[in-house]
Write a protein that holds these residues in place. Structure first.
Motif, mmCIF file in Angstrom:
data_model
loop_
_atom_site.group_PDB
_atom_site.id
_atom_site.type_symbol
_atom_site.label_atom_id
_atom_site.label_comp_id
_atom_site.label_asym_id
_atom_site.label_seq_id
_atom_site.Cartn_x
_atom_site.Cartn_y
_atom_site.Cartn_z
ATOM 1 N N GLU A 1 0.820 -1.219 0.000
ATOM 2 C CA GLU A 1 0.000 0.000 0.000
ATOM 3 C C GLU A 1 0.853 1.268 0.000
ATOM 4 N N ASN A 2 1.773 1.352 -0.980
ATOM 5 C CA ASN A 2 2.638 2.527 -1.181
ATOM 6 C C ASN A 2 3.628 2.763 -0.044
ATOM 7 N N VAL A 3 3.812 1.759 0.814
ATOM 8 C CA VAL A 3 4.836 1.833 1.859
ATOM 9 C C VAL A 3 5.960 0.876 1.492
ATOM 10 N N ASN A 4 7.191 1.400 1.394
ATOM 11 C CA ASN A 4 8.331 0.562 1.038
ATOM 12 C C ASN A 4 9.443 0.777 2.055
ATOM 13 N N VAL A 5 9.719 -0.264 2.855
ATOM 14 C CA VAL A 5 10.742 -0.178 3.894
ATOM 15 C C VAL A 5 11.540 -1.473 3.922
ATOM 16 N N ASP A 6 12.714 -1.402 4.500
ATOM 17 C CA ASP A 6 13.509 -2.600 4.769
ATOM 18 C C ASP A 6 13.242 -3.045 6.197
ATOM 19 N N ILE A 7 13.158 -4.345 6.394
ATOM 20 C CA ILE A 7 12.901 -4.908 7.721
ATOM 21 C C ILE A 7 14.034 -5.852 8.091
ATOM 22 N N ARG A 8 14.624 -5.645 9.263
ATOM 23 C CA ARG A 8 15.594 -6.591 9.818
ATOM 24 C C ARG A 8 14.887 -7.442 10.858
ATOM 25 N N VAL A 9 15.129 -8.737 10.822
ATOM 26 C CA VAL A 9 14.427 -9.669 11.710
ATOM 27 C C VAL A 9 15.428 -10.394 12.600
ATOM 28 N N SER A 10 15.098 -10.490 13.878
ATOM 29 C CA SER A 10 15.913 -11.244 14.830
ATOM 30 C C SER A 10 14.997 -12.153 15.647
ATOM 31 N N THR A 11 15.373 -13.427 15.761
ATOM 32 C CA THR A 11 14.605 -14.359 16.591
ATOM 33 C C THR A 11 15.526 -14.937 17.663
ATOM 34 N N ILE A 12 14.933 -15.212 18.836
ATOM 35 C CA ILE A 12 15.689 -15.851 19.913
ATOM 36 C C ILE A 12 14.730 -16.715 20.727
ATOM 37 N N SER A 13 15.218 -17.858 21.161
ATOM 38 C CA SER A 13 14.370 -18.805 21.887
ATOM 39 C C SER A 13 14.241 -18.405 23.355
ATOM 40 N N THR A 14 12.991 -18.357 23.837
ATOM 41 C CA THR A 14 12.723 -18.118 25.259
ATOM 42 C C THR A 14 12.039 -19.361 25.833
ATOM 43 N N ILE A 15 11.703 -19.342 27.104
ATOM 44 C CA ILE A 15 11.110 -20.537 27.720
ATOM 45 C C ILE A 15 9.708 -20.816 27.186
ATOM 46 N N TYR A 16 9.058 -19.797 26.581
ATOM 47 C CA TYR A 16 7.708 -19.989 26.059
ATOM 48 C C TYR A 16 7.652 -20.002 24.528
ATOM 49 N N GLY A 17 8.800 -19.923 23.889
ATOM 50 C CA GLY A 17 8.821 -19.920 22.430
ATOM 51 C C GLY A 17 9.788 -18.870 21.908
ATOM 52 N N GLU A 18 9.730 -18.632 20.618
ATOM 53 C CA GLU A 18 10.649 -17.687 19.994
ATOM 54 C C GLU A 18 10.135 -16.244 20.085
ATOM 55 N N LYS A 19 10.980 -15.378 20.597
ATOM 56 C CA LYS A 19 10.672 -13.950 20.553
ATOM 57 C C LYS A 19 11.194 -13.406 19.230
ATOM 58 N N VAL A 20 10.366 -12.611 18.558
ATOM 59 C CA VAL A 20 10.727 -12.048 17.252
ATOM 60 C C VAL A 20 10.723 -10.529 17.348
ATOM 61 N N VAL A 21 11.803 -9.925 16.867
ATOM 62 C CA VAL A 21 11.883 -8.465 16.808
ATOM 63 C C VAL A 21 12.125 -8.050 15.362
ATOM 64 N N LEU A 22 11.309 -7.117 14.888
ATOM 65 C CA LEU A 22 11.447 -6.580 13.545
ATOM 66 C C LEU A 22 11.885 -5.129 13.643
ATOM 67 N N ARG A 23 13.040 -4.807 13.083
ATOM 68 C CA ARG A 23 13.535 -3.427 13.045
ATOM 69 C C ARG A 23 13.134 -2.813 11.703
ATOM 70 N N ILE A 24 12.433 -1.679 11.753
ATOM 71 C CA ILE A 24 11.927 -1.015 10.546
ATOM 72 C C ILE A 24 12.913 0.055 10.118
ATOM 73 N N LEU A 25 13.375 -0.042 8.879
ATOM 74 C CA LEU A 25 14.339 0.901 8.343
ATOM 75 C C LEU A 25 13.706 1.653 7.173
ATOM 76 N N GLU A 26 13.434 2.922 7.392
ATOM 77 C CA GLU A 26 12.805 3.749 6.351
ATOM 78 C C GLU A 26 13.754 3.938 5.168
ATOM 79 N N LYS A 27 13.214 3.906 3.955
ATOM 80 C CA LYS A 27 14.024 4.124 2.759
ATOM 81 C C LYS A 27 13.984 5.564 2.279
ATOM 82 N N ASP A 28 12.958 6.297 2.671
ATOM 83 C CA ASP A 28 12.777 7.656 2.175
ATOM 84 C C ASP A 28 13.705 8.608 2.910
ATOM 85 N N GLU A 29 14.763 9.055 2.219
ATOM 86 C CA GLU A 29 15.742 9.921 2.884
ATOM 87 C C GLU A 29 15.175 11.295 3.222
#
Length: 287
Positions: free
Chosen positions: A107-135
Motif C-alpha cells: 500500500e505505497n509503503v516501502n521499507v527494509d525490515i531486519r528480523v531477529s529471533t531468539i528462543s525463550t522458555i515460552y517460544g521464539e521472541k521475534v523483533v522486527l527493526r523497521i528501516l525507512e528508505k525515504d531519505e
C-alpha cells in the motif's frame, strides 16, 4: 441419484480446500497490516513476545515500548512462520537465534525490515527493526528538538574537526540523528564516507560502506581504508572495540570530523566506556 450425491461430495471437498487456502492468505494479510500500522505510527521496532497464556505485541515509538495487541498462541505460530518465510530463515529451527531481512512493499509503503529471533522458555521472541528508505524523512526538523538544542547540535556538527559521539540506549534515535546531521552537511564540496552495519538509510551524495565480516570487512580495517580516501567527514556506525575507538580518536586529532555512536546512558559515561575499551587517556584528553 448417484450422480447427485457424487456432485455434492465434490462440492464439499472443494469448499474444504478453499478453507485450507484461506488460512495462509489471512496470515499474510495480518502480518502485512501489522507492519503497515507500525510504519504509519512511526514505529522503529516491533516486538512479538510469547508468554504462558498469550502473546504480546509491542511497538517502539520515540524510544519507548507500547503494548499494541495480544494474540493467541495459534496466531503467534502462524505469525512467526510467515515472518521467517519472508526473511528467508529456517522455519524448522526454533532453538538457535536467527537473523534475516526482507523488503516490505505494501500500500505505497516501502521499507527494509531486519528480523531477529531468539528462543525463550515460552517460544521464539521475534523483533522486527523497521528501516525507512525515504531519505526525505531523515531531517533535523523531524527529531522533535527545541530551538536551543537544535542550535547547539548544529554548532557542534559544524566544527572543522573532532570526534562527536551520540550516546544512549538501543532505539533512542542515535543513528537517525547522525543521518539527519549528515544530510545537513552533505554538499559537493565535502567528501563524506560512512562505515555501517547495516547501512540503514541510503543517502545520495554520501559514500556508504556495508560491514561484511565474512569477507573480512570490519569497522577497524574499513576505517583504515577510508582514511586513504581523502575524507572530510567520517561516520562510524558504532564503536564496538578498542581498535575502532583508537582509530576514530586518532582520525579526529589529525584533522577529520568523525561521528559515531556508543551504547551508554549519558555523555559522561562515554569517557568511561572509551577508557574501559582500552583507549589511552591522553588520546581522550586531546579530543
Amino acid at each position: 441419484m448417484y450422480s447427485l450425491i457424487f456432485f455434492k461430495s465434490v462440492v464439499i471437498m472443494i469448499k474444504r480446500k478453499e478453507k485450507l487456502v484461506e488460512k495462509p492468505d489471512d496470515i499474510i494479510l495480518n502480518v502485512n497490516e501489522l507492519i503497515f500500522k507500525a510504519v504509519q505510527r512511526g514505529c522503529s521496532d516491533i516486538h512479538i513476545e510469547p508468554f504462558a497464556e498469550s502473546v504480546r505485541v509491542r511497538f517502539r515509538i520515540d524510544g519507548r515500548l507500547y503494548t499494541e495487541d495480544a494474540i493467541s498462541r495459534l496466531e503467534y505460530e502462524r505469525y512467526v512462520s510467515r515472518i521467517k518465510v519472508m526473511s528467508k530463515l529456517n522455519i524448522a529451527e526454533k532453538r538457535l537465534p536467527q537473523d534475516g531481512s526482507f523488503n516490505f512493499d505494501y500500500e505505497n509503503v516501502n521499507v527494509d525490515i531486519r528480523v531477529s529471533t531468539i528462543s525463550t522458555i515460552y517460544g521464539e521472541k521475534v523483533v522486527l527493526r523497521i528501516l525507512e528508505k525515504d531519505e526525505n524523512k531523515i531531517s533535523l526538523k523531524n527529531l522533535g528538538l527545541n530551538e536551543e538544542d537544535m542550535y547547539k547540535l548544529l554548532n557542534l556538527a559544524k566544527v572543522d574537526n573532532g570526534l562527536i559521539y551520540l550516546t544512549g540506549p538501543t532505539g533512542c534515535g542515535k543513528t537517525t540523528t547522525l543521518y539527519s546531521l549528515l544530510r545537513e552537511l552533505n554538499n559537493d564540496r565535502v567528501n563524506i564516507i560512512t562505515v555501517e552495519d547495516p547501512v540503514e538509510f541510503k543517502i545520495s551524495g554520501i559514500n556508504q560502506i556495508q560491514i561484511n565480516e565474512k569477507a573480512g570487512i570490519n569497522f577497524s580495517n574499513a576505517l583504515r581504508a577510508i582514511l586513504r580516501q581523502d575524507p572530510e567527514i567520517i561516520l562510524v556506525g558504532e564503536t564496538r572495540d578498542k581498535e575502532t575507538a583508537q582509530i576514530s580518536v586518532r582520525s579526529s586529532i589529525t584533522g577529520h570530523k568523525v561521528f559515531s555512536t556508543l551504547h551508554t546512558n549519558d555523555a559522561y559515561s562515554a569517557i568511561v566506556r572509551l577508557l574501559d575499551m582500552g583507549v589511552e587517556d591522553y588520546l581522550i584528553r586531546e579530543v
